[in-house]
Design a protein around this motif. Structure first.
Motif, PDB file in Angstrom:
ATOM      1  N   ASP A   1      -2.589 -18.498   7.192  1.00  0.00           N
ATOM      2  CA  ASP A   1      -3.566 -17.642   5.728  1.00  0.00           C
ATOM      3  C   ASP A   1      -4.676 -18.254   5.816  1.00  0.00           C
ATOM      4  O   ASP A   1      -5.580 -17.239   5.091  1.00  0.00           O
ATOM      5  N   THR A   2      -4.572 -19.730   6.207  1.00  0.00           N
ATOM      6  CA  THR A   2      -6.306 -19.945   5.781  1.00  0.00           C
ATOM      7  C   THR A   2      -6.844 -20.032   6.391  1.00  0.00           C
ATOM      8  O   THR A   2      -8.151 -18.986   6.503  1.00  0.00           O
ATOM      9  N   ALA A   3      -6.878 -19.659   7.856  1.00  0.00           N
ATOM     10  CA  ALA A   3      -7.514 -19.323   9.120  1.00  0.00           C
ATOM     11  C   ALA A   3      -7.763 -17.835   8.709  1.00  0.00           C
ATOM     12  O   ALA A   3      -8.871 -17.417   9.345  1.00  0.00           O
ATOM     13  N   SER A   4      -7.059 -16.729   8.275  1.00  0.00           N
ATOM     14  CA  SER A   4      -7.455 -15.369   7.987  1.00  0.00           C
ATOM     15  C   SER A   4      -8.100 -15.318   7.117  1.00  0.00           C
ATOM     16  O   SER A   4      -9.520 -14.579   7.395  1.00  0.00           O
ATOM     17  N   ALA A   5      -8.824 -16.091   5.862  1.00  0.00           N
ATOM     18  CA  ALA A   5      -9.257 -15.956   5.103  1.00  0.00           C
ATOM     19  C   ALA A   5     -10.455 -16.982   5.930  1.00  0.00           C
ATOM     20  O   ALA A   5     -11.762 -15.917   5.397  1.00  0.00           O
ATOM     21  N   ILE A   6     -10.375 -17.625   6.601  1.00  0.00           N
ATOM     22  CA  ILE A   6     -12.161 -18.100   6.804  1.00  0.00           C
ATOM     23  C   ILE A   6     -12.803 -16.442   7.712  1.00  0.00           C
ATOM     24  O   ILE A   6     -14.086 -16.783   7.897  1.00  0.00           O
ATOM     25  N   ALA A   7     -11.467 -15.844   8.223  1.00  0.00           N
ATOM     26  CA  ALA A   7     -11.911 -15.152   9.510  1.00  0.00           C
ATOM     27  C   ALA A   7     -12.648 -13.756   8.806  1.00  0.00           C
ATOM     28  O   ALA A   7     -14.043 -13.317   9.485  1.00  0.00           O
ATOM     29  N   ALA A   8     -12.035 -13.832   7.654  1.00  0.00           N
ATOM     30  CA  ALA A   8     -12.724 -12.811   7.310  1.00  0.00           C
ATOM     31  C   ALA A   8     -13.713 -12.656   6.351  1.00  0.00           C
ATOM     32  O   ALA A   8     -14.813 -12.207   6.974  1.00  0.00           O
ATOM     33  N   GLU A   9     -14.469 -13.716   5.762  1.00  0.00           N
ATOM     34  CA  GLU A   9     -15.709 -14.369   6.043  1.00  0.00           C
ATOM     35  C   GLU A   9     -16.461 -14.297   6.703  1.00  0.00           C
ATOM     36  O   GLU A   9     -17.850 -13.928   6.287  1.00  0.00           O
ATOM     37  N   LEU A  10     -16.423 -14.723   8.335  1.00  0.00           N
ATOM     38  CA  LEU A  10     -17.143 -15.191   9.083  1.00  0.00           C
ATOM     39  C   LEU A  10     -17.190 -13.986  10.213  1.00  0.00           C
ATOM     40  O   LEU A  10     -18.812 -13.308  10.489  1.00  0.00           O
ATOM     41  N   ILE A  11     -16.214 -12.787  10.529  1.00  0.00           N
ATOM     42  CA  ILE A  11     -16.121 -12.010  10.941  1.00  0.00           C
ATOM     43  C   ILE A  11     -16.512 -10.791  10.638  1.00  0.00           C
ATOM     44  O   ILE A  11     -16.280  -9.427   9.530  1.00  0.00           O
ATOM     45  N   ASP A  12     -18.297  -9.524  10.927  1.00  0.00           N
ATOM     46  CA  ASP A  12     -19.169  -8.758  11.016  1.00  0.00           C
ATOM     47  C   ASP A  12     -18.015  -7.413  11.595  1.00  0.00           C
ATOM     48  O   ASP A  12     -18.399  -7.642  13.243  1.00  0.00           O
TER      49      ASP A  12
ATOM     50  N   GLY B   1     -11.607 -32.291  17.165  1.00  0.00           N
ATOM     51  CA  GLY B   1     -12.454 -31.608  17.267  1.00  0.00           C
ATOM     52  C   GLY B   1     -12.100 -30.278  16.634  1.00  0.00           C
ATOM     53  O   GLY B   1     -12.804 -29.058  17.299  1.00  0.00           O
ATOM     54  N   LEU B   2     -11.325 -30.196  15.719  1.00  0.00           N
ATOM     55  CA  LEU B   2     -10.561 -28.702  15.622  1.00  0.00           C
ATOM     56  C   LEU B   2     -11.061 -28.633  13.736  1.00  0.00           C
ATOM     57  O   LEU B   2     -10.481 -29.207  12.791  1.00  0.00           O
ATOM     58  N   PRO B   3     -12.406 -28.317  13.449  1.00  0.00           N
ATOM     59  CA  PRO B   3     -12.506 -28.546  12.174  1.00  0.00           C
ATOM     60  C   PRO B   3     -11.974 -27.723  10.828  1.00  0.00           C
ATOM     61  O   PRO B   3     -12.113 -28.307   9.450  1.00  0.00           O
ATOM     62  N   ASP B   4     -11.486 -26.607  11.072  1.00  0.00           N
ATOM     63  CA  ASP B   4     -10.780 -26.047  10.161  1.00  0.00           C
ATOM     64  C   ASP B   4      -9.298 -25.313  10.513  1.00  0.00           C
ATOM     65  O   ASP B   4      -9.123 -25.083  11.801  1.00  0.00           O
ATOM     66  N   ASP B   5      -8.791 -24.305   9.672  1.00  0.00           N
ATOM     67  CA  ASP B   5      -7.151 -24.299  10.139  1.00  0.00           C
ATOM     68  C   ASP B   5      -8.296 -23.323  10.701  1.00  0.00           C
ATOM     69  O   ASP B   5      -6.937 -22.313  11.809  1.00  0.00           O
ATOM     70  N   LEU B   6      -8.486 -22.452  11.552  1.00  0.00           N
ATOM     71  CA  LEU B   6      -9.411 -21.028  12.011  1.00  0.00           C
ATOM     72  C   LEU B   6      -9.493 -21.921  13.578  1.00  0.00           C
ATOM     73  O   LEU B   6      -9.063 -21.169  14.297  1.00  0.00           O
TER      74      LEU B   6
END
Length: 278
Positions: A260-271, A208-213
């Motif tokens: 590292d991967t989670a931070s990259a995903i978060a940077a794209e998502l978080i406004d 149920g956890l689809p990605d590193d974020l």
């Protein structure tokens, strides 16, 4: 203030997840985050939009978050109180650690007597003591290994006239090892660490956890719940194979794998926007 500890870490409460999220991506950055992007992040861990909005509102009401409007958008930033809570969590994860190898032999003792008319104060004091790693030795007398900031708890609750705080060492016939196992439920503490290792130690992440974020967010939520329930007992009085050792090594390894991967995903998502006034 004592933050709620989840009874079932398999399905952590939205506020526990929110505290982990804020500690990872907002703490000490002087930013406020757009509610819509928080909703998008939490959708990855199966938390509904309604639950996210309700959690944000409750945390505003409890003095943990402050709203900041930019046009039609609402952003949320940390209050000083939230910063204090999150820094405490960070210390417990990265500085205090899960294994107490530096105990000096001292105990902090807190004695109190409050009448039934102050039952609410008594409950608050006990909750704060548990949060700070104390256990009840006998009615009205609580202890914790090492030197703890019991005075800060008492001052915050305004109970200085009803509470006595001191540090001491055991004396015969009392043994510190006996105190550890008599006052604290070491079997339950060990079981929680073993459950963490069983959940996260497999070849594949929990379902149920689809990605590193999503994985990092739930990993930190689970681990913070563990260390906040752990009174940090002296390692010398615990089993040599105390399960917190293996669990902590696993947490650090997975954090390094996902971060590292989670931070990259978060940077794209978080406004995010700067906190007003900074």
């Amino acid at each position: 203030m004592t933050e709620h500890v989840d009874d079932n870490p398999q399905h952590p409460r939205p506020q526990s997840l929110m505290l982990a999220f804020l500690g990872l991506y907002v703490l000490d950055r002087d930013i406020a985050v757009y509610s819509g992007s928080v909703i998008e992040v939490f959708d990855r861990v199966g938390v509904s939009e309604e639950a996210v909005r309700s959690t944000l509102s409750r945390m505003v009401g409890r003095g943990l978050l402050a709203r900041q409007r930019r046009g039609r958008r609402v952003h949320f930033g940390l209050t000083d109180h939230a910063t204090e809570v999150l820094r405490d969590g960070r210390r417990r994860i990265w500085e205090t650690g899960a294994v107490n190898r530096a105990w000096d032999g001292n105990w902090t003792l807190v004695g109190f007597s409050l009448p039934d008319s102050r039952r609410g104060d008594r409950h608050d004091l006990r909750s704060q003591l548990v949060w700070a790693g104390f256990g009840m030795l006998q009615n009205g007398l609580w202890i914790a290994p090492g030197t703890r900031d019991a005075a800060g708890i008492v001052d915050r609750l305004g109970l200085a006239d009803h509470v006595t705080v001191f540090t001491a060492q055991h004396a015969k016939p009392t043994e510190s090892a006996d105190l550890v196992h008599r006052v604290f439920d070491t079997a339950a503490i060990a079981a929680r660490y073993r459950a963490f290792t069983a959940r996260w130690g497999g070849r594949t992440p929990p379902p149920g956890l689809p990605d590193d974020l999503a994985r990092l967010l739930v990993l930190h939520t689970d681990w913070l719940q563990l260390v906040r329930q752990d009174p940090h007992l002296p390692a010398e009085h615990l089993d040599e194979d105390w399960p917190a050792i293996e669990a902590e090594e696993l947490f650090h390894a997975l954090d390094a794998r996902y971060r590292d991967t989670a931070s990259a995903i978060a940077a794209e998502l978080i406004d995010e926007v700067p906190v007003e006034g900074t």
